[in-house]
Design a protein around this motif. Structure first.
Motif, PDB file in Angstrom:
ATOM      1  N   GLU A  51      49.274  31.771  85.811  1.00  0.00           N
ATOM      2  CA  GLU A  51      49.429  31.817  84.360  1.00  0.00           C
ATOM      3  C   GLU A  51      49.345  33.248  83.846  1.00  0.00           C
ATOM      4  OE1 GLU A  51      47.112  28.932  82.139  1.00  0.00           O
ATOM      5  OE2 GLU A  51      46.963  27.694  83.934  1.00  0.00           O
ATOM      6  N   THR A  52      48.521  34.069  84.503  1.00  0.00           N
ATOM      7  CA  THR A  52      48.383  35.458  84.075  1.00  0.00           C
ATOM      8  C   THR A  52      49.662  36.251  84.337  1.00  0.00           C
ATOM      9  OG1 THR A  52      45.999  35.405  84.492  1.00  0.00           O
ATOM     10  CG2 THR A  52      47.036  37.571  84.336  1.00  0.00           C
ATOM     11  N   THR A  53      50.246  36.112  85.521  1.00  0.00           N
ATOM     12  CA  THR A  53      51.468  36.863  85.817  1.00  0.00           C
ATOM     13  C   THR A  53      52.613  36.411  84.925  1.00  0.00           C
ATOM     14  OG1 THR A  53      52.102  35.322  87.591  1.00  0.00           O
ATOM     15  CG2 THR A  53      50.786  37.241  88.218  1.00  0.00           C
ATOM     16  N   GLU A  54      52.703  35.116  84.677  1.00  0.00           N
ATOM     17  CA  GLU A  54      53.755  34.617  83.794  1.00  0.00           C
ATOM     18  C   GLU A  54      53.534  35.103  82.361  1.00  0.00           C
ATOM     19  OE1 GLU A  54      53.859  30.414  84.249  1.00  0.00           O
ATOM     20  OE2 GLU A  54      54.753  30.480  86.251  1.00  0.00           O
ATOM     21  N   ALA A  55      52.256  35.132  81.924  1.00  0.00           N
ATOM     22  CA  ALA A  55      51.949  35.609  80.578  1.00  0.00           C
ATOM     23  C   ALA A  55      52.302  37.080  80.438  1.00  0.00           C
ATOM     24  CB  ALA A  55      50.477  35.385  80.256  1.00  0.00           C
ATOM     25  N   ARG A  56      52.062  37.849  81.500  1.00  0.00           N
ATOM     26  CA  ARG A  56      52.382  39.275  81.408  1.00  0.00           C
ATOM     27  C   ARG A  56      53.893  39.495  81.394  1.00  0.00           C
ATOM     28  NH1 ARG A  56      52.031  44.564  84.952  1.00  0.00           N
ATOM     29  NH2 ARG A  56      52.399  45.965  83.203  1.00  0.00           N
ATOM     30  N   ASP A  57      54.625  38.741  82.186  1.00  0.00           N
ATOM     31  CA  ASP A  57      56.088  38.863  82.150  1.00  0.00           C
ATOM     32  C   ASP A  57      56.617  38.602  80.740  1.00  0.00           C
ATOM     33  OD1 ASP A  57      56.186  39.477  84.821  1.00  0.00           O
ATOM     34  OD2 ASP A  57      56.658  37.439  85.475  1.00  0.00           O
ATOM     35  N   LYS A  58      56.071  37.592  80.117  1.00  0.00           N
ATOM     36  CA  LYS A  58      56.491  37.263  78.747  1.00  0.00           C
ATOM     37  C   LYS A  58      56.089  38.366  77.781  1.00  0.00           C
ATOM     38  CE  LYS A  58      55.902  33.799  75.088  1.00  0.00           C
ATOM     39  NZ  LYS A  58      55.208  32.540  74.694  1.00  0.00           N
ATOM     40  N   LEU A  59      54.859  38.900  77.973  1.00  0.00           N
ATOM     41  CA  LEU A  59      54.373  39.954  77.087  1.00  0.00           C
ATOM     42  C   LEU A  59      55.202  41.225  77.231  1.00  0.00           C
ATOM     43  CD1 LEU A  59      52.277  41.005  75.072  1.00  0.00           C
ATOM     44  CD2 LEU A  59      50.789  41.559  77.014  1.00  0.00           C
ATOM     45  N   ILE A  60      55.558  41.575  78.461  1.00  0.00           N
ATOM     46  CA  ILE A  60      56.389  42.760  78.683  1.00  0.00           C
ATOM     47  C   ILE A  60      57.712  42.625  77.941  1.00  0.00           C
ATOM     48  CG2 ILE A  60      57.726  44.018  80.419  1.00  0.00           C
ATOM     49  CD1 ILE A  60      55.434  43.540  82.377  1.00  0.00           C
ATOM     50  N   TYR A  61      58.309  41.448  78.033  1.00  0.00           N
ATOM     51  CA  TYR A  61      59.578  41.214  77.343  1.00  0.00           C
ATOM     52  C   TYR A  61      59.420  41.384  75.837  1.00  0.00           C
ATOM     53  CZ  TYR A  61      63.561  38.637  75.411  1.00  0.00           C
ATOM     54  OH  TYR A  61      64.657  38.271  74.669  1.00  0.00           O
ATOM     55  N   GLU A  62      58.358  40.807  75.274  1.00  0.00           N
ATOM     56  CA  GLU A  62      58.152  40.902  73.830  1.00  0.00           C
ATOM     57  C   GLU A  62      57.853  42.336  73.405  1.00  0.00           C
ATOM     58  OE1 GLU A  62      55.010  38.089  73.327  1.00  0.00           O
ATOM     59  OE2 GLU A  62      56.374  36.388  73.055  1.00  0.00           O
ATOM     60  N   CYS A  63      57.071  43.048  74.210  1.00  0.00           N
ATOM     61  CA  CYS A  63      56.757  44.445  73.878  1.00  0.00           C
ATOM     62  C   CYS A  63      58.001  45.324  73.935  1.00  0.00           C
ATOM     63  CB  CYS A  63      55.682  44.989  74.825  1.00  0.00           C
ATOM     64  SG  CYS A  63      54.009  44.398  74.493  1.00  0.00           S
ATOM     65  N   ARG A  64      58.852  45.100  74.918  1.00  0.00           N
ATOM     66  CA  ARG A  64      60.063  45.917  75.036  1.00  0.00           C
ATOM     67  C   ARG A  64      60.960  45.753  73.805  1.00  0.00           C
ATOM     68  NH1 ARG A  64      61.783  45.111  81.432  1.00  0.00           N
ATOM     69  NH2 ARG A  64      60.370  46.702  82.275  1.00  0.00           N
ATOM     70  N   LEU A  65      61.070  44.517  73.330  1.00  0.00           N
ATOM     71  CA  LEU A  65      61.873  44.291  72.136  1.00  0.00           C
ATOM     72  C   LEU A  65      61.329  45.087  70.954  1.00  0.00           C
ATOM     73  CD1 LEU A  65      62.543  40.438  72.286  1.00  0.00           C
ATOM     74  CD2 LEU A  65      64.113  42.292  72.873  1.00  0.00           C
ATOM     75  N   LEU A  66      59.997  45.123  70.828  1.00  0.00           N
ATOM     76  CA  LEU A  66      59.372  45.825  69.708  1.00  0.00           C
ATOM     77  C   LEU A  66      59.410  47.340  69.908  1.00  0.00           C
ATOM     78  CD1 LEU A  66      56.300  43.450  69.264  1.00  0.00           C
ATOM     79  CD2 LEU A  66      58.240  43.672  67.703  1.00  0.00           C
ATOM     80  N   LEU A  67      59.196  47.781  71.134  1.00  0.00           N
ATOM     81  CA  LEU A  67      59.157  49.223  71.399  1.00  0.00           C
ATOM     82  C   LEU A  67      60.532  49.866  71.292  1.00  0.00           C
ATOM     83  CD1 LEU A  67      56.707  49.167  74.439  1.00  0.00           C
ATOM     84  CD2 LEU A  67      56.224  50.147  72.189  1.00  0.00           C
ATOM     85  N   GLU A  68      61.573  49.097  71.531  1.00  0.00           N
ATOM     86  CA  GLU A  68      62.932  49.647  71.488  1.00  0.00           C
ATOM     87  C   GLU A  68      63.504  49.713  70.083  1.00  0.00           C
ATOM     88  OE1 GLU A  68      65.076  47.173  74.153  1.00  0.00           O
ATOM     89  OE2 GLU A  68      64.168  48.044  75.966  1.00  0.00           O
ATOM     90  N   ARG A  69      62.763  49.213  69.107  1.00  0.00           N
ATOM     91  CA  ARG A  69      63.246  49.316  67.730  1.00  0.00           C
ATOM     92  C   ARG A  69      63.269  50.771  67.290  1.00  0.00           C
ATOM     93  NH1 ARG A  69      59.734  45.368  64.089  1.00  0.00           N
ATOM     94  NH2 ARG A  69      58.133  46.708  64.974  1.00  0.00           N
ATOM     95  N   ASP A  70      64.162  51.097  66.381  1.00  0.00           N
ATOM     96  CA  ASP A  70      64.332  52.486  65.926  1.00  0.00           C
ATOM     97  C   ASP A  70      63.288  52.907  64.902  1.00  0.00           C
ATOM     98  OD1 ASP A  70      66.559  52.812  67.523  1.00  0.00           O
ATOM     99  OD2 ASP A  70      67.937  52.093  65.979  1.00  0.00           O
ATOM    100  N   GLU A  71      62.479  51.976  64.454  1.00  0.00           N
ATOM    101  CA  GLU A  71      61.503  52.298  63.416  1.00  0.00           C
ATOM    102  C   GLU A  71      60.501  53.338  63.921  1.00  0.00           C
ATOM    103  OE1 GLU A  71      59.685  48.744  62.060  1.00  0.00           O
ATOM    104  OE2 GLU A  71      61.576  47.704  61.725  1.00  0.00           O
ATOM    105  N   SER A  72      60.084  54.211  63.033  1.00  0.00           N
ATOM    106  CA  SER A  72      59.129  55.251  63.401  1.00  0.00           C
ATOM    107  C   SER A  72      57.724  54.668  63.498  1.00  0.00           C
ATOM    108  CB  SER A  72      59.140  56.376  62.356  1.00  0.00           C
ATOM    109  OG  SER A  72      58.767  55.866  61.082  1.00  0.00           O
ATOM    110  N   ASN A  73      56.864  55.426  64.167  1.00  0.00           N
ATOM    111  CA  ASN A  73      55.464  55.008  64.283  1.00  0.00           C
ATOM    112  C   ASN A  73      54.745  55.287  62.964  1.00  0.00           C
ATOM    113  OD1 ASN A  73      56.118  54.477  66.873  1.00  0.00           O
ATOM    114  ND2 ASN A  73      54.746  55.973  67.807  1.00  0.00           N
TER     115      ASN A  73
END
Length: 422
Positions: A51-73
């Motif tokens: 469950e932990t490895t699957e949760a991290r795979d999902k989290l990585i995907y969600e983080c990448r979507l957010l991190l790749e946005r053009d919005e500034s910090n």
């Protein structure tokens, strides 16, 4: 091997907390992967999907979507201010009655979050109400429990002392603190091995209790040789083979919260040079993941924004003592601001897929403050750490108050509080 795995899988329903059996995944070697022949695949490595490895795979995907946005910090301070102002003007919902014993923590998290964003946002009226609430819990000035009729507790007393430290001594509240009573109580919690029970007679003991006790005593000018006896030795033995610190001596699992408590306590006691700092810096670096950019609290665990302070604060203390910078501050800030802020809800969440709360909002803001500054000790001050000896230099467009990483408080507030009792 296969018979052992089958036996293990058949026994797993008996294990507490396990919801399902792990899934075996075969990972071929590079040569076999490139050949394209299914028949040539040999089980060179076997991994377990959990469950932990699957949760991290999902989290990585969600983080990448957010991190790749053009919005500034950008920290949406006004948005978060509304969230932190609300508990001081509206009753908390019935579902939060379970937090009754955590009232001191709520005062600290919420007030400190406001104060860290802007000194003027913690209004004088609110400061007055905080100190009024605190001294209703214990009219005699401490030690403090979680609420009326509750036993005095190290965590509650620590949170209340921190909350009072950012109240500008309104109504002379700092002089209402019963330092003598608190000191005698701290001694009654002291163990021969250097630990402190969190509550007299019934409390556990670990590095958290030591940090609360040492932090309280140092802020109130109560550190004595008697109070500190064997404390350093206890903490030294909490560092394990990983490099981080566990809760108790001798090979307890390294954890971000325990590590901060141990390192901050050792800093106050001037004993950082007695641990393996190189292994500690390695451990802190390993807590930051390349994909998510945030920090985790333990090996093979998910990132959580609160470790932006527990691990990030540890890194800042090491930086102040000249051990270098062991985390990537720019990437950590990106994780906090892009993955832990929401456009639709104020406050800071621990990771994508969760909801904001006061705890993660406070420590997320402290994490941002750490990423925006560099830390060093005043070269004129030697030996043990003095609260007012930090030199904090902005390394980014600072939007938050500089904070002292040892105490998790705005540096200017801490200095005034410390000097009042010094």
């Amino acid at each position: 091997m296969s018979s052992q795995l089958s036996s293990f899988q058949n026994s797993t329903p008996k294990l507490l907390g396990r919801k399902r059996s792990p899934t075996e995944r075969i990972v071929p070697s590079e040569e076999e992967s490139s050949s394209g022949s299914e028949e040539s695949v040999v089980a060179m490595v076997k991994e377990m999907d959990t469950e932990t490895t699957e949760a991290r795979d999902k989290l990585i995907y969600e983080c990448r979507l957010l991190l790749e946005r053009d919005e500034s910090n950008t920290l949406n301070k006004e948005f978060h201010r509304r969230y932190l102002d609300s508990p001081f003007s509206h009753p908390l919902p019935p579902g939060m009655v379970a937090l009754d014993a955590s009232a001191p923590w709520l005062l600290y998290w919420i007030a400190n979050g406001l104060r860290t964003m802007n000194q003027s946002w913690l209004k004088t009226e609110t400061q007055y109400r905080i100190q009024e609430k605190v001294f209703r819990v214990n009219p005699h000035g401490g030690p403090f429990g979680g609420g009326l009729g509750q036993l005095p507790h190290l965590a509650g007393t620590y949170a209340i002392v921190n909350a009072l430290a950012i109240c500008d001594n309104v109504e002379g509240c700092w002089d209402k603190i019963n330092r003598t009573s608190i000191y005698d109580w701290l001694l009654s919690l002291k163990r021969e091995d250097g630990g402190f029970q969190t509550c007299l007679g019934v409390g556990e003991y670990d590095t958290r209790g030591i940090y609360c006790a040492i932090s309280i005593a140092s802020m109130l000018g109560l550190l004595t040789q008697e109070l500190c006896e064997n404390v350093v030795e206890f903490l030294i033995h909490c560092q394990n083979y990983e490099g981080g610190f566990g809760g108790v001596p001798h090979e307890d699992e390294a954890h971000g919260g325990y590590t901060f408590c141990a390192v901050a306590s050792l800093a106050i006691l001037g004993a950082l040079d007695r641990i393996d700092v190189e292994k500690l810096t390695d451990w802190c670096s390993q807590r930051q993941y390349n994909d998510e950019k945030g920090l985790s609290g333990r090996s093979n665990k998910l990132v959580d924004v609160c470790y932006s302070f527990w691990v990030g604060g540890t890194a800042a203390i090491l930086e102040a003592y000249g051990y270098g910078n062991c985390i990537n501050k720019a990437e950590l800030k990106e994780y906090i601001l892009k993955c832990c802020q929401m456009e639709t809800r104020p406050g800071i969440r621990d990771k994508p897929g969760t909801r904001p709360d006061f705890y993660h909002t406070n420590y997320g803001l402290l994490g941002v403050a750490i990423t925006e500054n560099s830390f060093q000790l005043d070269p004129r001050v030697s030996n043990s750490l003095k609260i007012d000896s930090f030199i904090i230099n902005p390394i980014d467009n600072s939007v938050l108050e500089p904070i002292n990483p040892v105490y998790g408080l705005p540096s200017s507030d801490l200095e005034k509080f410390y000097k009042h009792f010094k």
